[in-house]
Design an enzyme around this catalytic site. Sequence first.
Site, PDB file in Angstrom:
ATOM      1  N   HIS A 173      11.310   5.947   7.986  1.00 10.71           N
ATOM      2  CA  HIS A 173       9.900   5.571   7.903  1.00 10.71           C
ATOM      3  C   HIS A 173       9.032   6.422   8.827  1.00 10.71           C
ATOM      4  O   HIS A 173       7.899   6.750   8.483  1.00 10.71           O
ATOM      5  CB  HIS A 173       9.747   4.092   8.259  1.00 10.71           C
ATOM      6  CG  HIS A 173       8.380   3.544   8.009  1.00 10.71           C
ATOM      7  ND1 HIS A 173       7.900   3.318   6.739  1.00 10.71           N
ATOM      8  CD2 HIS A 173       7.395   3.181   8.852  1.00 10.71           C
ATOM      9  CE1 HIS A 173       6.670   2.831   6.819  1.00 10.71           C
ATOM     10  NE2 HIS A 173       6.336   2.741   8.092  1.00 10.71           N
ATOM     11  N   TYR A 209      10.746  10.928   8.355  1.00 10.57           N
ATOM     12  CA  TYR A 209      10.842  11.607   7.058  1.00 10.57           C
ATOM     13  C   TYR A 209      12.029  12.577   7.024  1.00 10.57           C
ATOM     14  O   TYR A 209      11.977  13.637   6.407  1.00 10.57           O
ATOM     15  CB  TYR A 209       9.545  12.367   6.734  1.00 10.57           C
ATOM     16  CG  TYR A 209       8.335  11.498   6.523  1.00 10.57           C
ATOM     17  CD1 TYR A 209       8.446  10.128   6.385  1.00 10.57           C
ATOM     18  CD2 TYR A 209       7.062  12.057   6.473  1.00 10.57           C
ATOM     19  CE1 TYR A 209       7.328   9.328   6.192  1.00 10.57           C
ATOM     20  CE2 TYR A 209       5.939  11.270   6.282  1.00 10.57           C
ATOM     21  CZ  TYR A 209       6.082   9.909   6.145  1.00 10.57           C
ATOM     22  OH  TYR A 209       4.979   9.127   5.958  1.00 10.57           O
ATOM     23  N   GLU A 246      -0.741   4.545   2.170  1.00  8.38           N
ATOM     24  CA  GLU A 246       0.551   4.225   2.771  1.00  8.38           C
ATOM     25  C   GLU A 246       1.133   2.981   2.116  1.00  8.38           C
ATOM     26  O   GLU A 246       0.416   2.191   1.499  1.00  8.38           O
ATOM     27  CB  GLU A 246       0.427   4.003   4.281  1.00  8.38           C
ATOM     28  CG  GLU A 246       0.334   5.290   5.082  1.00  8.38           C
ATOM     29  CD  GLU A 246       0.612   5.080   6.553  1.00  8.38           C
ATOM     30  OE1 GLU A 246       0.510   3.924   7.021  1.00  8.38           O
ATOM     31  OE2 GLU A 246       0.919   6.068   7.239  1.00  8.38           O
ATOM     32  N   HIS A 293       3.458  -0.681   2.279  1.00  7.98           N
ATOM     33  CA  HIS A 293       3.905  -1.812   3.089  1.00  7.98           C
ATOM     34  C   HIS A 293       4.788  -2.677   2.201  1.00  7.98           C
ATOM     35  O   HIS A 293       4.558  -3.870   2.028  1.00  7.98           O
ATOM     36  CB  HIS A 293       2.718  -2.587   3.655  1.00  7.98           C
ATOM     37  CG  HIS A 293       2.807  -2.791   5.127  1.00  7.98           C
ATOM     38  ND1 HIS A 293       2.503  -3.981   5.757  1.00  7.98           N
ATOM     39  CD2 HIS A 293       3.199  -1.960   6.116  1.00  7.98           C
ATOM     40  CE1 HIS A 293       2.681  -3.856   7.061  1.00  7.98           C
ATOM     41  NE2 HIS A 293       3.104  -2.636   7.302  1.00  7.98           N
ATOM     42  N   ASN A 294       5.821  -2.034   1.648  1.00  4.08           N
ATOM     43  CA  ASN A 294       6.625  -2.658   0.604  1.00  4.08           C
ATOM     44  C   ASN A 294       7.576  -3.733   1.122  1.00  4.08           C
ATOM     45  O   ASN A 294       7.568  -4.868   0.646  1.00  4.08           O
ATOM     46  CB  ASN A 294       7.430  -1.580  -0.136  1.00  4.08           C
ATOM     47  CG  ASN A 294       6.556  -0.499  -0.737  1.00  4.08           C
ATOM     48  OD1 ASN A 294       5.379  -0.737  -1.014  1.00  4.08           O
ATOM     49  ND2 ASN A 294       7.103   0.684  -0.931  1.00  4.08           N
ATOM     50  N   SER A 296       8.296   6.369   1.102  1.00  2.00           N
ATOM     51  CA  SER A 296       8.938   5.056   1.236  1.00  2.00           C
ATOM     52  C   SER A 296      10.221   5.065   0.413  1.00  2.00           C
ATOM     53  O   SER A 296      10.193   4.889  -0.807  1.00  2.00           O
ATOM     54  CB  SER A 296       7.989   3.949   0.749  1.00  2.00           C
ATOM     55  OG  SER A 296       8.629   2.688   0.806  1.00  2.00           O
TER      56      SER A 296
END
Length: 742
Positions: free
Chosen positions: A51, A54, A96, A98-99, A542
């Site tokens: 996160h 990368y 971005e 926020h899963n 992600s």
Amino acid sequence: MNQSATQQEVSLETAESLGLLPGEYEKIIEILGRKPNFTELSMYSVMWSEHCSYKNSILWLKKLPNRGPHLLAGAGEENAGLVDIGDGLACAFKIESHNHPSAIEPYQGAATGVGGIHRDIFTMGARPIAALNSLRFGDLASKQTRHLLQGVVRGIGNYGNSFGVPTVAGEVYFDPSYEVNPLVNAMSVGIVRHGDVVSAVSKGVGNPVYIAGAATGKDGIHGATFASEDISEDSADKLPSVQVGDPFQEKLLLEASLEAIATGAVVGMQDMGAAGITCSTSEMSEKGGCGMRIHLDKVPVRQDDMKAFEMLLSESQERMLIVVEKGREKEVEKVFEKWDIQYAVIGEVTEGNTLEYFMGDERVASVPADSLVLGGGAPVYEREYEEAPYFAEAQSLDLSNIPDPGCYREIAEKLIESPNIASKKWIYEQYDSMVQIGNTSGNAPSDAAVIRIPGSDKGLAVTVDCNARYVRNDPCKGTMIAVSEAARNIVCTGAEPSAVTNCLNFGNPYDKHVYWQFVNAIKGMREACLKFNTPVTGGNVSFYNQNAQGGPVFPTPTIGMVGTLREPAAHMTLHFKEEGDSIYLIGPLSDDFHSSEYLTIWHGIDLSRAPEFDLDTEARLHRAVLKIIKNGLIRSAHDLSEGGLFVALLESAMAGGLGFSINCPKGVRKDGFLFGEAQSRVLVSVAPGHCEAFEAELKELGSAFHLLGKTGGDSLRIDGENWGALKDWKKKYEERIGRAMA
């Protein structure tokens, strides 16, 4: 170094329990010249997580184009991308994910995703003026999906509405692959004057380091690590990794931050998102080529007896790290006191590159700043990949073997009640889209949202796009289409595409087939962005969006795009305007229905080739549409996407309250022509007096076009058959999701 029991050297087993690989543990020992203590190891575990670092994607991300005529800050240079929009103004924007937090606690997961992306914008000195989102959920018939959808929408709406930034656009898709692992991608767009941009940098030995905003708590600890692992049955136990947001505190922090920047005393500023104090201190120091001495015992906390690693890793929301010019502290403190923002001096900038952290007199961690961050000591990997087995099967489907059912009206009725096509009114009515009164798309919808730029006569066109089914079926071409549709939406408003931010949502990168999807998506994105001269300014990767039972989600490289509308009079909308206008289709006369919603919901076939698409044809279409809008030759423009021609016609008709009558051309399959999703096509309406000039212009530009029929009446007529009243179609279209949620 004096060490308490929690600061003693730790083993490889501890490192692995924190998500570090054996080789990474050895590298940390090499960097430090000794074994790390638990606090230091915790810092590396979050900063070297996927996160933050990368590490499994950066080699491929570097292949994306990052230069363009309007670019002021490229990928990785600042907290967000920055493009010149003229008149001394710049647009800061970023998307971005926020899963994982949203999968566990949908309300706070989504809310803090919105808050975090806005902070990325205003920490640069830009005032957020618009929010967008891209959401993915499982089957709408599922109770779990409805629970997640309701929580996410409430979280986005309540945070954004309270914060006072309009949610102007978005997209929502449903597919069983997202059942356990929804995707919640949030985008923010802001405006800043060129001279007022603040960098996320630390410099100036002796300059004080401030923390400002909310007190630090235990929420969000190891949130970055949590985002770098698969969703499993045990994920609910990670609830403390989900942050808790306060939009009213963020609103005060926004105003205080912008006013503090205006004093000229702020050297650098960065919000505390993933990895909290660890991330902000290390990234700002590495960028400025300096170190810091931080006293954690001076950090305002809301829980007693917080340990050093908890304070360093906490992702408590609404916090900023600020470096202030020494001797000008009172100017900044006065601003924070005015806005009732809690602040504290927690350290100072030091010479060299070492970060030292203290609790009282005890030094609890000492690490080189550059060793923690992307581009410094963070590991970089290129994973193995191989073509997914399903790909060959997808390419082999022959549409000629699928019979034309002939019941076109019945197909159309089923299509508009597909959750992927039906109105998202139940969702967007929970968002405040008109606060700040900059959104011009409220009563005049267009393919992209258009926002008036404060202090300028220009506008911004903004959109998010990705059809993940296309990407799953052909990652390279599907991602080209995602970029192209975003650009096409911008163009259909009369604006020129400027730059891209992306949110790359994929499964586990250690899965060779998932990594093949990722690599080919990057290749497709690169090719399309080069064609449209829309550089990638940054975004978010992600990975690990999957669960042990159901496998990975559809690969979903969400594209956020901005464009500049230089002449407000050129703003083009999608609705039919007048009775008797001619309806034209610009683009190829195609009956291709590969990967279409029609093929999936009517024929039950989800696996096929990506829709018909050619990048050169797409670029030619964009030039043509911009030219005819500029010359005032059309009254409406709407691109063809999910649901094909029929859905585009219906949406233009419903928005304008005008029916239509069209005829399908001979020589093409009627089901494919009406419901296929071949790309590079735009539906336009033309006033009777402009048809001759319109056709002449398109012939000169080399763009194909076809006259379909006329606007008018209060019903839909296709090939002479009356398909019923427009109001009845609109009722079905608008009520579908609301009925399911009720």
